[in-house]
Write an enzyme that holds these catalytic residues in place. Structure first.
Site, short mmCIF file in Angstrom:
data_model
loop_
_atom_site.label_atom_id
_atom_site.label_comp_id
_atom_site.label_asym_id
_atom_site.label_seq_id
_atom_site.Cartn_x
_atom_site.Cartn_y
_atom_site.Cartn_z
N ASP A 168 25.34 50.74 11.14
CA ASP A 168 24.26 49.80 11.45
C ASP A 168 24.19 48.74 10.34
O ASP A 168 23.98 49.07 9.17
CB ASP A 168 22.95 50.56 11.55
N HIS A 198 23.72 49.28 15.69
CA HIS A 198 22.30 49.12 16.02
C HIS A 198 22.06 48.82 17.50
O HIS A 198 20.92 48.63 17.91
CB HIS A 198 21.73 47.96 15.17
N SER A 240 14.26 50.50 16.47
CA SER A 240 14.17 49.44 15.48
C SER A 240 12.71 49.05 15.24
O SER A 240 11.93 49.89 14.80
CB SER A 240 15.03 48.24 15.92
#
Length: 277
Positions: free
Chosen positions: A223, A256, A147
């Protein structure tokens, strides 16, 4: 460097340490896994950069990297993601900025510039410590991240291709200069001149001529940040235009979280090990 904790794991050692950071103006915590091979030889280093709201502990506790890192003889270094301490400026009600959201850059704007210097901390301070205190072959380094940390990994590799042998990312923020959750942070850390943001944006670094041999990116199709924050197709287009080899794997049904990261951790460690020989 002070030892917070050390424990045997997979024949190696998982440690947590603190150091007084001049760059960040506070004590910084980081984790290091040393494989059993480090008892007899210098081992290559893989840097893992974590995402928003994380610390060194998220991947250490949930990333499931130790078994294969021990087999492959990899040192895994997990820095924190931002400066810490009561004296460090923050926006406590904003999880996308301040503590837990350093974005792997050196801030230039007050009051953030006095502490938010994560690029210097990770590229200069911590490597010196790792070289001094661990059986690390600093001529063989790779970088990966998740991320916000994927953003950091991509930009660090593009700006330092002579240092890093390989780079991979889980669900990276590939174009933070336009993403909903990162654009406001860049403005606060770096000011309103968007030309200064370009060296902290992987797609724009590539457009401006930065090059790296190859990237591995995994992205979950479930996600929740895919469409507005991550947008891996932008990296795909930038790499295609520049002739950079990109292995972009869209992983069906994954979100995620570290359930996603841990599932594909072995693939990423193997990718790095092949390029660190």
């Amino acid at each position: 460097m002070k030892i917070v904790s050390e424990a045997k794991a997979h024949g190696g050692r998982q440690g947590v340490y603190t150091t007084s950071s001049q760059a960040c103006g506070c004590d910084m915590t980081f984790a290091v896994f040393t494989p059993p091979q480090a008892k007899e030889q210098l081992c290559p280093v893989v840097w893992y950069l974590s995402g928003l709201t994380c610390t060194h502990a998220n991947v250490m506790d949930k990333g499931e990297y130790r078994r294969l890192a021990a087999e492959l003889g990899l040192i895994i270094v997990c820095p924190d993601v931002s400066p810490r301490g009561d004296h460090v400026p923050d926006e406590p009600d904003n999880w996308q900025f301040g503590k837990g959201a350093g974005f792997y850059l050196d801030a230039t704007e007050a009051p953030w510039a006095s502490h938010y210097r994560m690029e210097t901390h990770i590229l200069e301070e911590l490597p010196a410590l790792i070289a001094a205190h661990f059986a690390a072959d600093m001529g063989r380094q790779s970088v990966m991240g998740h991320s916000m940390g994927g953003h950091g990994a991509l930009t660090f590799a593009l700006k330092n291709p002579e240092r890093f042998k390989s780079c991979s990312a889980f669900a990276p923020i590939v174009q933070p200069s336009t993403a909903d959750w990162s654009r406001p942070a860049l403005a606060k850390y770096l000011g309103d001149d968007e030309s200064l943001w370009r060296r902290h944006d992987a797609t724009l670094l590539i457009a401006d001529g930065a090059r790296f041999d190859a990237f591995l990116v995994d992205q979950g199709t479930a996600d929740g940040f895919l469409e507005t924050g991550l947008r891996p197709w932008l990296l795909g287009q930038a790499c295609t235009d520049a002739g950079i080899a990109l292995t972009l794997r869209m992983q069906e049904g994954y979100d995620h979280s570290y359930n996603f990261v841990s599932t594909f951790m072995d693939d990423h460690l193997a990718w790095h090990a092949e390029r660190l020989v």
